[in-house]
Write a protein that holds these residues in place. Sequence first.
Motif, short mmCIF file in Angstrom:
data_model
loop_
_atom_site.label_atom_id
_atom_site.label_comp_id
_atom_site.label_asym_id
_atom_site.label_seq_id
_atom_site.Cartn_x
_atom_site.Cartn_y
_atom_site.Cartn_z
N MET A 61 0.81 -1.21 0.00
CA MET A 61 0.00 0.00 0.00
C MET A 61 0.85 1.27 0.00
O MET A 61 1.87 1.33 0.68
CB MET A 61 -0.90 0.00 1.24
CG MET A 61 -1.90 1.17 1.28
SD MET A 61 -3.01 1.07 2.69
CE MET A 61 -4.19 2.36 2.24
N THR A 62 0.39 2.25 -0.76
CA THR A 62 1.03 3.57 -0.80
C THR A 62 0.08 4.61 -0.24
O THR A 62 -1.09 4.66 -0.63
CB THR A 62 1.42 3.93 -2.25
OG1 THR A 62 2.35 2.97 -2.74
CG2 THR A 62 2.04 5.32 -2.32
N ILE A 63 0.58 5.43 0.69
CA ILE A 63 -0.17 6.58 1.21
C ILE A 63 0.77 7.78 1.10
O ILE A 63 1.83 7.79 1.73
CB ILE A 63 -0.58 6.39 2.68
CG1 ILE A 63 -1.41 5.12 2.86
CG2 ILE A 63 -1.35 7.61 3.20
CD1 ILE A 63 -1.72 4.78 4.32
N GLU A 66 4.75 7.33 0.96
CA GLU A 66 5.25 6.18 1.71
C GLU A 66 4.58 4.89 1.22
O GLU A 66 3.36 4.85 1.01
CB GLU A 66 4.95 6.38 3.20
CG GLU A 66 5.75 5.47 4.11
CD GLU A 66 5.46 5.69 5.61
OE1 GLU A 66 4.64 6.57 5.94
OE2 GLU A 66 6.03 4.94 6.41
N THR A 67 5.36 3.84 1.04
CA THR A 67 4.83 2.54 0.62
C THR A 67 5.25 1.48 1.63
O THR A 67 6.41 1.45 2.06
CB THR A 67 5.36 2.16 -0.78
OG1 THR A 67 4.89 3.13 -1.72
CG2 THR A 67 4.86 0.78 -1.20
N ARG A 68 4.28 0.64 2.02
CA ARG A 68 4.60 -0.44 2.95
C ARG A 68 3.93 -1.73 2.51
O ARG A 68 2.89 -1.72 1.88
CB ARG A 68 4.11 -0.11 4.36
CG ARG A 68 5.05 0.79 5.10
CD ARG A 68 5.18 0.35 6.55
NE ARG A 68 5.51 1.49 7.39
CZ ARG A 68 5.46 1.48 8.72
NH1 ARG A 68 5.07 0.40 9.38
NH2 ARG A 68 5.78 2.55 9.41
N MET B 1 -0.57 7.69 6.85
CA MET B 1 0.54 7.17 7.63
C MET B 1 0.27 5.73 8.04
O MET B 1 -0.88 5.31 8.14
CB MET B 1 0.76 8.02 8.89
CG MET B 1 -0.33 7.93 9.94
SD MET B 1 0.16 8.72 11.52
CE MET B 1 1.44 7.64 12.11
N PHE B 2 1.37 4.99 8.27
CA PHE B 2 1.26 3.60 8.70
C PHE B 2 1.61 3.53 10.18
O PHE B 2 2.55 4.19 10.63
CB PHE B 2 2.21 2.73 7.89
CG PHE B 2 1.88 2.73 6.42
CD1 PHE B 2 0.90 1.89 5.93
CD2 PHE B 2 2.55 3.57 5.54
CE1 PHE B 2 0.58 1.89 4.58
CE2 PHE B 2 2.23 3.59 4.18
CZ PHE B 2 1.26 2.74 3.71
#
Lengths: 107, 107
Positions: A61-63, A66-68, B1-2
């Motif tokens: 997922m990208t927000i 930032e991608t995680r 945000m994560f």
Amino acid sequence: MFYDFPQDFKAFEPVPGFLVRVVSGERLMLSHVTLAPHSETPLHRHSEEQMGIMLDGEFEMTIGDETRFLKKGDMYLVPANTMHGGITHNEHALILDAFSPPRETYR
Amino acid sequence: MFYDFPQDFKAFEPVPGFLVRVVSGERLMLSHVTLAPHSETPLHRHSEEQMGIMLDGEFEMTIGDETRFLKKGDMYLVPANTMHGGITHNEHALILDAFSPPRETYR
């Protein structure tokens, strides 16, 4: 009230492999998302705030910038008007999102 | 945000066996609830709307005049100012609640 799944939910398939089922209150909407392997929620944004949790599977997922790589139990916040989206690889993804206010395009 | 769990969350234990961990945006709060077996969330109400999902375990929940025995995947809506609460029996319960607006007493 208690919901019966899936019959109490309104279902959409915005793109093939991406199934959304929603229920709403006055201020909140819950969105139960099923993504098949090798599918995508294209980058998009909306004025509604969004918070979610991975219920099962895997999701890249990208927000914003930032991608995680998310797995079961991971949680996130998508602030209003922030670009976000993601893809599945070999695994499916099961996600629960909350929106406030309820997302207009899903009602 | 994560979010990184549990370090990014604010934790409370309102009563023994009832652990709450929260994160908030502007309009939404997610509350990750762990209930030990044989514990209780006493009947209460608040002006914030609440929607939730059972992540794991079992929970006998009352909303208004309705009581149901919830299992993994079950979802519900607690309208503003509606009495609600529940108990666990031999199993624990893991619940994710969304509040809008963010619950004042948890901030």
